[in-house]
Design a protein around this motif. Structure first.
Motif, PDB file in Angstrom:
ATOM      1  N   SER A 139      27.109 -52.793   4.553  1.00 33.69           N
ATOM      2  CA  SER A 139      27.724 -53.523   3.443  1.00 33.69           C
ATOM      3  C   SER A 139      27.268 -52.998   2.079  1.00 33.69           C
ATOM      4  O   SER A 139      28.057 -52.975   1.127  1.00 33.69           O
ATOM      5  CB  SER A 139      27.428 -55.021   3.557  1.00 33.69           C
ATOM      6  N   LEU A 160      29.631 -50.090   1.062  1.00 33.54           N
ATOM      7  CA  LEU A 160      31.089 -50.203   1.139  1.00 33.54           C
ATOM      8  C   LEU A 160      31.791 -49.672  -0.110  1.00 33.54           C
ATOM      9  O   LEU A 160      32.710 -48.855  -0.018  1.00 33.54           O
ATOM     10  CB  LEU A 160      31.492 -51.664   1.379  1.00 33.54           C
ATOM     11  N   ALA A 192      34.673 -53.005   6.790  1.00 35.85           N
ATOM     12  CA  ALA A 192      33.428 -53.781   6.827  1.00 35.85           C
ATOM     13  C   ALA A 192      33.017 -53.986   8.287  1.00 35.85           C
ATOM     14  O   ALA A 192      33.857 -54.142   9.163  1.00 35.85           O
ATOM     15  CB  ALA A 192      33.619 -55.129   6.140  1.00 35.85           C
ATOM     16  N   LEU A 248      31.687 -60.065   8.692  1.00 41.92           N
ATOM     17  CA  LEU A 248      31.928 -60.955   7.563  1.00 41.92           C
ATOM     18  C   LEU A 248      31.365 -62.329   7.905  1.00 41.92           C
ATOM     19  O   LEU A 248      30.977 -62.592   9.041  1.00 41.92           O
ATOM     20  CB  LEU A 248      33.406 -61.042   7.213  1.00 41.92           C
ATOM     21  N   ILE A 268      28.668 -62.629   3.129  1.00 37.63           N
ATOM     22  CA  ILE A 268      29.772 -61.959   2.450  1.00 37.63           C
ATOM     23  C   ILE A 268      31.068 -62.458   3.075  1.00 37.63           C
ATOM     24  O   ILE A 268      31.323 -62.217   4.259  1.00 37.63           O
ATOM     25  CB  ILE A 268      29.679 -60.428   2.572  1.00 37.63           C
ATOM     26  N   LEU A 283      35.221 -59.629   0.312  1.00 42.05           N
ATOM     27  CA  LEU A 283      35.601 -58.293   0.772  1.00 42.05           C
ATOM     28  C   LEU A 283      36.947 -57.891   0.183  1.00 42.05           C
ATOM     29  O   LEU A 283      37.112 -56.786  -0.350  1.00 42.05           O
ATOM     30  CB  LEU A 283      35.666 -58.254   2.299  1.00 42.05           C
TER      31      LEU A 283
END
Length: 263
Positions: free
Chosen positions: A52, A55, A73, A76, A89, A94
């Motif tokens: 993460s 990203l 990703a 999540l 997250i 995202l």
């Protein structure tokens, strides 16, 4: 009917690797390979799933390439939106960062971090509702396979998410079959065994949604250049979720090339 007409996907799951400088070099090498030896986007969708922290940087690097390589990703939150949830997250965060794809249900999340079917369902629902495409991971343990429970286990995992994916949302689901006993072990399901399970998954999906025949089903579990062509030749294997081999740009490129030129 098989999924042989489906554009394949090859996605590299970097897991908890590598260090920042190595990640930058890995992306540069992959971009160079894709520039020198073009794989047309109509032949194969390509994506990488970094940690993460990386990203946004990886996405920025990839955006300067000669073709689209998606940034995915690895996971999540089960919590939607924003709020006082330290370390989480959400799907919305995202999406706000320009990330459109996410892995959900990977066996390492299920086995090590306790992602139950209920938690996985929450993650799938949040992701799809936020406009993300989910790469949904399923797979059986060695014990389940030896006990003759492989198909039952995998089909149950497919059925688990049917309650949270609406009829018009299945087009944003990609399935990745990863037998747990083959992840990071060097062992790979034989192409015949992998194809048999993929065919069962497609059959199960088709009983849930009319989109089942057109959905991509990826194979994961010690995929490498040496077995990619044989796996790609199977009619219901529409790509690969690649672990360790994706940390080497040349190996990852060769796997993508195999699927692009076999399908």
């Amino acid at each position: 009917m098989s999924g042989s007409a489906i554009t394949p996907w090859v996605v590299g799951n970097w897991k908890m690797n590598p260090m920042r400088a190595d990640a930058k070099q890995l992306v540069q090498e992959l971009k160079q390979l894709l520039q020198d030896h073009v794989i047309d986007e109509s032949q194969c969708h390509i994506g990488v799933a970094p940690i993460s922290l990386a990203l946004s940087n990886v996405q920025a690097q990839l955006s300067a390439g000669n073709r689209t390589v998606y940034t995915v990703a690895q996971d999540l939150s089960r919590i939607a939106g924003t709020g006082a949830y330290t370390g989480e997250i959400s799907a919305e965060l995202l999406k706000d960062s320009g990330i459109d794809f996410v892995l959900v249900g990977h066996s390492e999340r299920r086995e090590i971090f306790g992602d139950s079917p209920a938690i996985v369902n929450e993650k799938v629902k949040n992701a799809i509702d936020a406009g993300l495409t989910v790469i949904y991971c399923v797979g059986e343990s060695l014990e389940q396979r030896e006990n003759g429970q492989a198909e039952q286990t995998v089909l149950q995992q497919i059925c688990d998410i049917a309650s949270v994916v609406q009829a018009d949302q299945w087009e944003r689901v990609v399935v990745a079959y990863e037998p747990i006993w083959a992840i990071g072990t060097g062992k790979t399901a034989s192409p015949a065994d992998a194809q048999a399970m993929h065919a069962k998954i497609r059959e199960g999906l088709s009983q849930i949604t009319p989109m089942g025949q057109s959905m991509a089903i990826l194979y994961g579990g010690s995929v490498k250049p040496e077995n990619a062509v044989e796996l790609a030749a199977c009619p219901d294997i529409n790509g690969a979720l690649v672990g360790g081999a994706s940390l080497n740009a040349e190996s990852f490129y060769k796997i993508a090339h195999a699927f692009a030129n076999t399908k």
